[in-house]
Design an enzyme around this catalytic site. Structure first.
Site, PDB file in Angstrom:
ATOM      1  N   HIS A   1      25.400  45.290  94.421  1.00 37.23           N
ATOM      2  CA  HIS A   1      25.552  45.340  95.881  1.00 37.23           C
ATOM      3  C   HIS A   1      25.635  46.777  96.403  1.00 37.23           C
ATOM      4  O   HIS A   1      26.736  47.291  96.603  1.00 37.23           O
ATOM      5  CB  HIS A   1      26.854  44.638  96.282  1.00 37.23           C
TER       6      HIS A   1
ATOM      7  N   ARG B   1      21.983  33.105  86.105  1.00 34.70           N
ATOM      8  CA  ARG B   1      22.991  33.027  87.171  1.00 34.70           C
ATOM      9  C   ARG B   1      24.412  33.187  86.630  1.00 34.70           C
ATOM     10  O   ARG B   1      24.731  32.668  85.576  1.00 34.70           O
ATOM     11  CB  ARG B   1      22.846  31.675  87.863  1.00 34.70           C
TER      12      ARG B   1
ATOM     13  N   CYS C   1      21.663  40.236  94.854  1.00 38.67           N
ATOM     14  CA  CYS C   1      22.513  39.265  94.162  1.00 38.67           C
ATOM     15  C   CYS C   1      22.088  37.815  94.460  1.00 38.67           C
ATOM     16  O   CYS C   1      21.121  37.349  93.890  1.00 38.67           O
ATOM     17  CB  CYS C   1      23.972  39.540  94.526  1.00 38.67           C
TER      18      CYS C   1
ATOM     19  N   GLU D   1      25.181  47.678  99.332  1.00 39.06           N
ATOM     20  CA  GLU D   1      25.763  47.637 100.691  1.00 39.06           C
ATOM     21  C   GLU D   1      27.279  47.796 100.638  1.00 39.06           C
ATOM     22  O   GLU D   1      27.920  48.064 101.657  1.00 39.06           O
ATOM     23  CB  GLU D   1      25.345  46.349 101.422  1.00 39.06           C
TER      24      GLU D   1
ATOM     25  N   GLY E   1      26.011  36.465  98.317  1.00 40.54           N
ATOM     26  CA  GLY E   1      26.809  35.331  98.783  1.00 40.54           C
ATOM     27  C   GLY E   1      26.685  34.223  97.758  1.00 40.54           C
ATOM     28  O   GLY E   1      26.806  34.477  96.563  1.00 40.54           O
ATOM     29  N   GLU E   2      26.378  33.026  98.210  1.00 38.22           N
ATOM     30  CA  GLU E   2      26.167  31.901  97.292  1.00 38.22           C
ATOM     31  C   GLU E   2      24.750  31.380  97.472  1.00 38.22           C
ATOM     32  O   GLU E   2      24.414  30.836  98.533  1.00 38.22           O
ATOM     33  CB  GLU E   2      27.183  30.794  97.590  1.00 38.22           C
ATOM     34  N   SER E   3      23.933  31.525  96.450  1.00 34.18           N
ATOM     35  CA  SER E   3      22.528  31.150  96.576  1.00 34.18           C
ATOM     36  C   SER E   3      22.358  29.660  96.894  1.00 34.18           C
ATOM     37  O   SER E   3      21.465  29.279  97.655  1.00 34.18           O
ATOM     38  CB  SER E   3      21.771  31.507  95.300  1.00 34.18           C
TER      39      SER E   3
ATOM     40  N   ILE F   1      29.306  41.588  91.566  1.00 36.01           N
ATOM     41  CA  ILE F   1      30.267  40.526  91.881  1.00 36.01           C
ATOM     42  C   ILE F   1      29.668  39.184  91.464  1.00 36.01           C
ATOM     43  O   ILE F   1      28.722  38.699  92.083  1.00 36.01           O
ATOM     44  CB  ILE F   1      30.597  40.499  93.390  1.00 36.01           C
ATOM     45  N   ARG F   2      30.198  38.626  90.403  1.00 39.87           N
ATOM     46  CA  ARG F   2      29.648  37.379  89.857  1.00 39.87           C
ATOM     47  C   ARG F   2      28.110  37.410  89.902  1.00 39.87           C
ATOM     48  O   ARG F   2      27.457  36.507  90.428  1.00 39.87           O
ATOM     49  CB  ARG F   2      30.210  36.162  90.591  1.00 39.87           C
TER      50      ARG F   2
HETATM   51  N1  GLN Z   1      27.138  33.952  92.014  1.00 41.30           N
HETATM   52  C1  GLN Z   1      26.417  33.924  93.246  1.00 41.30           C
HETATM   53  C2  GLN Z   1      25.305  32.879  93.213  1.00 41.30           C
HETATM   54  O1  GLN Z   1      25.076  32.306  92.217  1.00 41.30           O
HETATM   55  C3  GLN Z   1      25.849  35.278  93.568  1.00 41.30           C
HETATM   56  C4  GLN Z   1      26.984  36.261  93.747  1.00 41.30           C
HETATM   57  C5  GLN Z   1      26.757  37.290  94.800  1.00 41.30           C
HETATM   58  O2  GLN Z   1      25.827  37.221  95.602  1.00 41.30           O
HETATM   59  N2  GLN Z   1      27.648  38.237  94.844  1.00 41.30           N
HETATM   60  O3  GLN Z   1      24.669  32.639  94.201  1.00 41.30           O
END
Ligand code: GLN
Length: 200
Positions: A169, A106, A79, A171, A47-49, A133-134
């Site tokens: 990921h 990151r 991630c 999952e 997700g987004e840390s 993913i990113r």
């Molecule tokens: N780019 C996200 C972050 O910096 C991590 C991406 C992800 O969990 N798929 O938190």
């Protein structure tokens, strides 16, 4: 065995689906009271840390969770979860749980190459599908950290004692836009690895 999944933001549902496939009981952690339930392991999803770190603090979960992991609770960070666990983040001034002796980079693959899929080797398992993913990658590991997977010379999975992290990921393997997929065993392999970490 019961595995709790942090469900504040991001791809937590997909982890629960994988645990169901392995017949492992699970529940979601959404608030401080959920931490009083019994669980043998914990998944920190992607997700987004930054958002997740902020919510952990605002909901009063941060310190209890940090203490449980410090005391040996098996934890698997995917991630953003990897970033929550990293002691150091190369290009972010924020630190979160900061328990694992790694330096993460990151959004390391940049905007254009942020998302990709490959099949690559995971130590002790063999080739598995990896969806990025990113994603961050791991730039430095401490002495007690075991490297479990590298892609293009970059570390993308590692373990230190009770802590497992992947930049990719698992999952999403087998259900990412209904496409990318290995065999059933390959798609469940990392979750199985984590459950073995708990039971062995
Ligand atoms: N780019 C996200 C972050 O910096 C991590 C991406 C992800 O969990 N798929 O938190």
């Amino acid at each position: 065995m019961t595995i709790a999944v942090l469900a504040l933001q991001g791809a937590f549902k997909e982890h629960i689906d994988k645990l169901n496939e392995l017949n492992i009981e699970s529940f979601e952690i959404r608030q401080a009271a959920d931490l009083t339930r019994h669980f043998d392991g914990l998944i920190l999803p992607g997700g987004e840390s930054t958002v997740q770190g902020k919510l952990l603090r605002e909901l009063g979960i941060f310190e209890d969770l940090q203490k449980k992991i410090q005391e040996g609770l098996p934890v698997y960070g995917t991630c953003a979860g990897l970033l929550l666990l990293a002691k150091d983040i190369e290009n972010d001034s924020r630190r979160h749980l900061a328990l694992m002796d790694i330096t993460a980079n990151r959004n390391a693959y940049g905007r254009q190459l942020g998302s990709f899929y490959i099949e690559s080797d995971f130590k002790g398992i063999g080739k598995i599908p990896m969806t990025f993913i990113r994603a961050p990658y791991i730039e430095r590991v401490g002495e007690s950290v075991e490297i479990l997977a590298e892609v293009d010379g970059k570390i993308v999975a590692a373990r230190e004692k009770n802590m497992l992290v992947t930049a990719f990921h698992p999952e999403l393997s087998g259900n990412f836009l209904g496409g990318y997929s290995g065999t059933k065993e390959q798609n469940l392999a990392v979750h199985k690895y984590f459950s073995d970490m708990i039971s062995l």
